[in-house]
Motif scaffolding. Structure first.
Motif, short mmCIF file in Angstrom:
data_model
loop_
_atom_site.label_atom_id
_atom_site.label_comp_id
_atom_site.label_asym_id
_atom_site.label_seq_id
_atom_site.Cartn_x
_atom_site.Cartn_y
_atom_site.Cartn_z
N ARG A 138 14.57 10.17 1.20
CA ARG A 138 13.39 10.89 1.86
C ARG A 138 12.08 9.61 2.05
N ARG A 139 11.76 9.33 0.71
CA ARG A 139 10.73 8.32 0.42
C ARG A 139 11.08 7.25 1.03
N ALA A 140 12.29 6.81 0.86
CA ALA A 140 12.85 5.61 1.53
C ALA A 140 12.79 5.22 3.15
N SER A 141 13.02 6.31 3.64
CA SER A 141 13.03 6.48 5.02
C SER A 141 11.63 6.48 5.51
N MET A 142 10.77 6.84 4.73
CA MET A 142 9.13 6.85 5.14
C MET A 142 8.89 5.14 5.14
N ILE A 143 9.49 4.26 3.94
CA ILE A 143 9.13 2.80 3.86
C ILE A 143 10.02 2.39 5.19
N GLY A 144 10.88 2.65 5.36
CA GLY A 144 11.54 2.01 6.44
C GLY A 144 10.92 2.24 7.90
N VAL A 201 0.78 -1.33 0.01
CA VAL A 201 0.03 0.14 0.05
C VAL A 201 0.82 1.32 0.05
N ALA A 202 1.96 1.26 0.87
CA ALA A 202 2.89 2.38 0.84
C ALA A 202 3.46 2.60 -0.62
N PHE A 203 3.91 1.67 -1.17
CA PHE A 203 4.42 1.85 -2.46
C PHE A 203 3.42 2.27 -3.45
N LEU A 204 2.26 1.69 -3.28
CA LEU A 204 1.23 1.99 -4.26
C LEU A 204 0.86 3.57 -4.18
N LEU A 205 0.88 4.01 -2.99
CA LEU A 205 0.48 5.48 -2.92
C LEU A 205 1.52 6.38 -3.44
N PHE A 206 3.05 5.99 -3.31
CA PHE A 206 3.99 6.75 -4.00
C PHE A 206 3.65 6.34 -5.59
N ASP A 207 3.27 5.32 -6.06
CA ASP A 207 3.08 5.13 -7.40
C ASP A 207 1.90 5.94 -8.22
N LEU A 208 0.65 6.09 -7.34
CA LEU A 208 -0.23 6.76 -7.80
C LEU A 208 -0.53 8.15 -7.54
#
Length: 471
Positions: A411-417, A343-350
């Motif tokens: 920055r986005r990667a740290s949100m995933i982490g 879901v987190a990756f999909l939100l970045f995608d969409l």
């Protein structure tokens, strides 16, 4: 530009452009496909648990299994008249035959103590709890006051050929220097002829029980045996008092009756007080003799609970943590790991304008599933808690580093982490708070769904995405 080149460019453009709804369905399908390796990891846990049980059995081979102790009971042979019908010259003839049967007599009162000395035996990464038990007891026998109602004539009882029997489910665990005496006279123990409660396994002694005809018999015994993980006692006396002491700090008391117990870090004590009124059993019972029926059918009467199983009490010497059960429970939350991360990756995608391919979703999903394999492998060596931390850090680090490349910024990667770290922490809490796991898990999913609905509330799921430059 040639027509073929234009067609190829058009196909590539179509591949880059998908509606949000189509992208969502593709990610959902990818998540369902990852259920296959997730199920395979669960099967791996089951296989390792089976191997652990087999290893434990090999460790204790010849030592003695989970012991069931029963008795003593006095077995009195007597003569009984049995009527039967036979065909003779075409006619049915009724005959009366004299056969030998056994009268099983339980103690009027029995008091005994058990001292359980434990140790942990290991081989490679596998461990099992073994023990040495010393059972000392005193039992008093006499014919019941209402014995005349049994229909057995005392004159037909052969008191001189009586036996006193003990049941022990795994006689391999019997140690040396066992003692048995009746009214102060020592008896010689013989192998075999146990009791029905232990599958007719145990030991016995020949006994001249003539004093039972008009008096009482006092039996003293000191029995030593080895066992593994649990000790079960099957009460049958008019009054059974059983005291148990051990230095093992993690007992579990199960069975038809619970004791008064005290458990500390230095060990435990337990005291049982059970009457035949609570058992619902009489002190005497009759069975056909081995001269008429084979030993497998020579099962003396015992009391039964509502499930049809013999009434018994069990002390389990459990390990404080079963790591395979914990890893198996963690695996059941695998869909939460995959779902929240996707879901987190999909939100970045969409919304974030970062195009993520199906292959990248699959690689992230495989990394999430590999967490459970790492958790199992490390847990067998360093324990569940440290294994959970190690596997979590490894998985979070791998996915965060990969996300930095996929999402173009740290920055986005740290949100995933951060999301993964929070998720692993919450799942660990769920594993610790088993009673509230459903409540916390359902609230967590509800909060995540609410967040996704809020973030995507203005998203047009039907429009075609145009590729935008990443920031």
């Amino acid at each position: 530009m040639t027509e073929a080149a234009q067609k190829q460019q058009s196909e590539e453009s179509e591949k880059r452009e998908r509606s949000p709804g189509g992208k969502f369905m593709l990610v959902l399908l990818t998540g369902f496909l990852l259920a296959i390796p997730l199920f395979a990891s669960w099967l791996l846990i089951y296989d390792r648990q089976s191997q652990s049980e087999q290893a434990e059995q090999s460790i204790v081979t010849g030592w003695g299994g989970q012991q069931v102790f029963s008795g003593p009971k006095i077995v009195l042979p007597y003569k009984a008249k049995v009527q039967g019908s036979v065909e003779q010259d075409g006619k049915t003839v009724t005959r009366t035959e004299i056969v030998m049967q056994n009268l099983y007599l339980s103690p009027e009162a029995m008091t005994f103590d058990s001292d359980i000395k434990t140790e942990v035996k290991s081989r490679s990464i596998y461990e099992v709890v073994i023990y040495n038990s010393n059972v000392t007891g005193l039992a008093t026998f006499k014919l019941p006051d209402d014995f005349a109602r049994s229909g057995i004539d005392p004159a037909t009882i052969d008191f001189a050929r009586a036996e006193i029997r003990f049941g022990l489910s795994d006689a391999r665990g019997l140690a040396a220097n066992n003692m048995l005496s009746v009214d102060g006279q020592p008896l010689v123990l013989q192998p075999g002829r146990g009791l029905g409660e232990t599958g007719n396994r145990g030991f016995f002694a020949w006994l001249d029980a003539t004093d039972l005809a008009d008096g009482t018999i006092t039996v003293k015994y000191d029995v030593k045996f080895r066992g593994t993980e649990s000790l079960t006692m099957v009460p049958s006396a008019g009054q059974t008092n059983w005291s148990v002491t051990s230095q093992w700090p993690h007992p579990s008391f199960t069975g038809g009756f619970l004791p008064k117990n005290e458990v500390t870090e230095a060990g435990f004590t337990a005291k049982y007080a059970i009457t035949n009124l609570a058992l619902g059993s009489a002190l005497t019972s009759t069975q056909a003799s081995q001269q008429v029926y084979p030993q497998s059918n020579n099962r003396p009467y015992t009391s039964f609970d509502s499930s049809g199983e013999p009434s018994s009490v069990t002390i389990n010497l459990i390990q404080p943590v079963d790591l395979y059960d914990q890893v198996s429970r963690a695996t059941k939350y695998g869909f939460l790991f995959i779902g929240f991360t996707f879901v987190a990756f999909l939100l970045f995608d969409l919304i974030g304008g970062v195009r993520i391919s199906s292959v990248q979703y699959i690689l992230v999903g495989v990394a999430l599933i590999l967490f459970f394999v790492l958790l199992l492998a490390f847990a067998e060596i360093i324990g569940f808690a440290l294994a959970y931390i190690t596997a979590s850090l490894a998985t979070i680090g791998l996915i965060t580093a990969y996300a930095a490349s996929v999402l173009s910024t740290w920055r986005r990667a740290s949100m995933i982490g951060g999301l993964l770290a929070s998720l692993y922490a919450v799942i660990y809490i769920l594993l610790s708070l088993e009673a509230y796991s459903l409540l916390i898990g359902s609230l967590l999913i509800f909060a995540a769904l609410a967040g996704v609905m809020f973030v995507t509330r203005r998203l047009d799921w039907t429009r075609t995405l145009q590729k935008r430059p990443s920031s």
